[in-house]
Design a protein around this motif. Structure first.
Motif, short mmCIF file in Angstrom:
data_model
loop_
_atom_site.label_atom_id
_atom_site.label_comp_id
_atom_site.label_asym_id
_atom_site.label_seq_id
_atom_site.Cartn_x
_atom_site.Cartn_y
_atom_site.Cartn_z
N HIS A 10 -1.68 0.93 0.66
CA HIS A 10 -2.07 1.81 -0.43
C HIS A 10 -1.47 3.21 -0.26
N TYR A 11 -1.48 3.72 0.97
CA TYR A 11 -0.86 5.03 1.22
C TYR A 11 0.63 4.97 0.90
N PHE A 12 1.30 3.90 1.35
CA PHE A 12 2.72 3.73 1.05
C PHE A 12 2.95 3.70 -0.46
N TYR A 13 2.12 2.96 -1.17
CA TYR A 13 2.27 2.80 -2.63
C TYR A 13 2.17 4.14 -3.34
N ILE A 14 1.21 4.95 -2.96
CA ILE A 14 1.03 6.26 -3.60
C ILE A 14 2.20 7.18 -3.27
N VAL A 15 2.68 7.15 -2.02
CA VAL A 15 3.83 7.97 -1.65
C VAL A 15 5.05 7.56 -2.46
N ALA A 16 5.29 6.25 -2.57
CA ALA A 16 6.44 5.75 -3.32
C ALA A 16 6.34 6.13 -4.79
N ARG A 17 5.16 6.05 -5.34
CA ARG A 17 4.96 6.38 -6.75
C ARG A 17 5.13 7.86 -7.02
N GLU A 18 4.63 8.69 -6.09
CA GLU A 18 4.67 10.14 -6.30
C GLU A 18 6.00 10.76 -5.85
N GLY A 19 6.68 10.13 -4.90
CA GLY A 19 7.99 10.60 -4.48
C GLY A 19 7.97 11.61 -3.34
N SER A 20 6.78 12.00 -2.88
CA SER A 20 6.70 12.93 -1.76
C SER A 20 5.34 12.80 -1.08
N ILE A 21 5.31 13.17 0.19
CA ILE A 21 4.06 13.10 0.95
C ILE A 21 3.06 14.12 0.42
N ALA A 22 3.54 15.31 0.07
CA ALA A 22 2.64 16.36 -0.42
C ALA A 22 1.94 15.92 -1.71
N SER A 23 2.69 15.34 -2.64
CA SER A 23 2.10 14.88 -3.90
C SER A 23 1.12 13.74 -3.66
N ALA A 24 1.48 12.85 -2.75
CA ALA A 24 0.58 11.73 -2.43
C ALA A 24 -0.72 12.24 -1.81
N ALA A 25 -0.61 13.25 -0.95
CA ALA A 25 -1.80 13.81 -0.31
C ALA A 25 -2.75 14.39 -1.35
N ARG A 26 -2.20 15.06 -2.36
CA ARG A 26 -3.05 15.62 -3.41
C ARG A 26 -3.75 14.49 -4.20
#
Length: 301
Positions: A10-26
């Motif tokens: 799930h963490y990978f999926y959100i990072v891939a969708r958002e394109g950056s770790i910072a955006s995924a963290a938010r």
């Protein structure tokens, strides 16, 4: 490899969708360090890096794209499950995926499907166009509910599908106006020595067309083969040669491509099939499409 950790996925999926770790963290309401750590652990577990890092942006590499496709399906199905449970309707269908081969004319597919689509507004219809073998493989892993094709599954094939014969259509020949004017008198033997655009070998009509030409001792100039039936018609419309299409869509072909109907061969037919998974819950949608297709092909004879 150890059992897949779906939290890491799930963490990978959100990072891939958002394109950056910072955006995924938010999105996840955690720190960037937490996301980075979860992603690193997931890549280590899989034994492959999943991203190419360009500055602060992350771009999926080929392995990552494959993992993302599966992750997207997994989490999409999870959302569907929740929606189904919330609806308190065990018969509800939220999505119906239809596979089309290149050889199926789009106008024919539209005629087969649009009434059923209008009658089921609660269903999200998804259309995929691929090679026959690819569609069969996708159906085998439950990614496709119905396949419309110009051939069925070979007898004895080790697949748990139902193959439904929809019907058949005679085949008609068409050409741009100038060429059609020359060839219409004396058809079909006027095709001798004339440019012919052939359907690709994967098409269900290809071998039948070759056998018919041989039986009639007609030897055209076969200038090109096309797997894509729409592209074949475009070249025909521009005067590159004669082409054939199912007679049941002759009026549409003439209007859409501004070509002229040269003649119809009743002994040369193109067949159409539907494949469904056995025991699938979406049978009422599949049956409605199949019944509509059969009635249309019968009335077009």
């Amino acid at each position: 490899m150890k059992q897949l950790n779906y939290n890491h996925l799930h963490y990978f999926y959100i990072v891939a969708r958002e394109g950056s770790i910072a955006s995924a963290a938010r999105q996840l309401h955690v720190t960037a360090q937490t996301v980075s750590g979860q992603l690193a652990t997931f890549e280590a577990q899989l034994g492959h890096p999943l991203f190419d890092r360009v500055g602060k942006r992350l771009h999926l590499n080929p392995k990552g794209k494959r993992v993302y496709q599966y992750a997207e399906t997994i989490f999409h199905n999870g959302m569907q499950l929740l929606e189904t449970l919330r609806s308190d309707n065990s018969d509800a269908i939220s999505e119906f995926v239809i596979g089309l081969t290149d050889a199926i004319p789009k106008v024919l597919a539209f005629d087969f499907i649009h009434e059923t689509m209008a009658a089921h507004p609660q269903v999200r219809f998804v259309f995929k166009e691929e090679r026959f073998d690819t569609l069969v493989s996708e159906m085998a892993i439950n990614h496709i509910d119905l396949v419309l094709a110009d051939r069925g599954v070979a007898p004895g094939a080790a697949v748990k599908f139902s193959s439904h014969t929809l019907g058949k259509s005679a085949v008609s020949f068409f050409a741009a106006p100038a060429l059609a004017t020359r060839l219409k008198p004396g058809f079909p033997h006027s095709l001798n020595g004339q440019p012919l655009l052939m359907p690709g070998v994967r098409s269900g009509i290809a071998m039948g067309l070759i056998n018919w030409l041989e039986s009639e001792q007609i030897v055209p100039l076969q200038i090109a083969d096309f797997d894509d039936s729409a592209l074949l018609k475009l070249f025909g419309a521009k005067g590159f040669g004669v082409f054939c299409a199912p007679s049941c869509i002759a009026a549409h072909v003439e209007q859409q491509y501004q070509v002229v109907h040269i003649g119809r061969i009743d002994s040369l037919t193109e067949q159409f099939f539907a494949l469904t998974r056995q025991y699938q819950s979406e049978q009422r949608v599949a049956c409605a499409i199949i019944n509509r297709a059969r009635s249309l092909l019968i009335s077009a004879r």
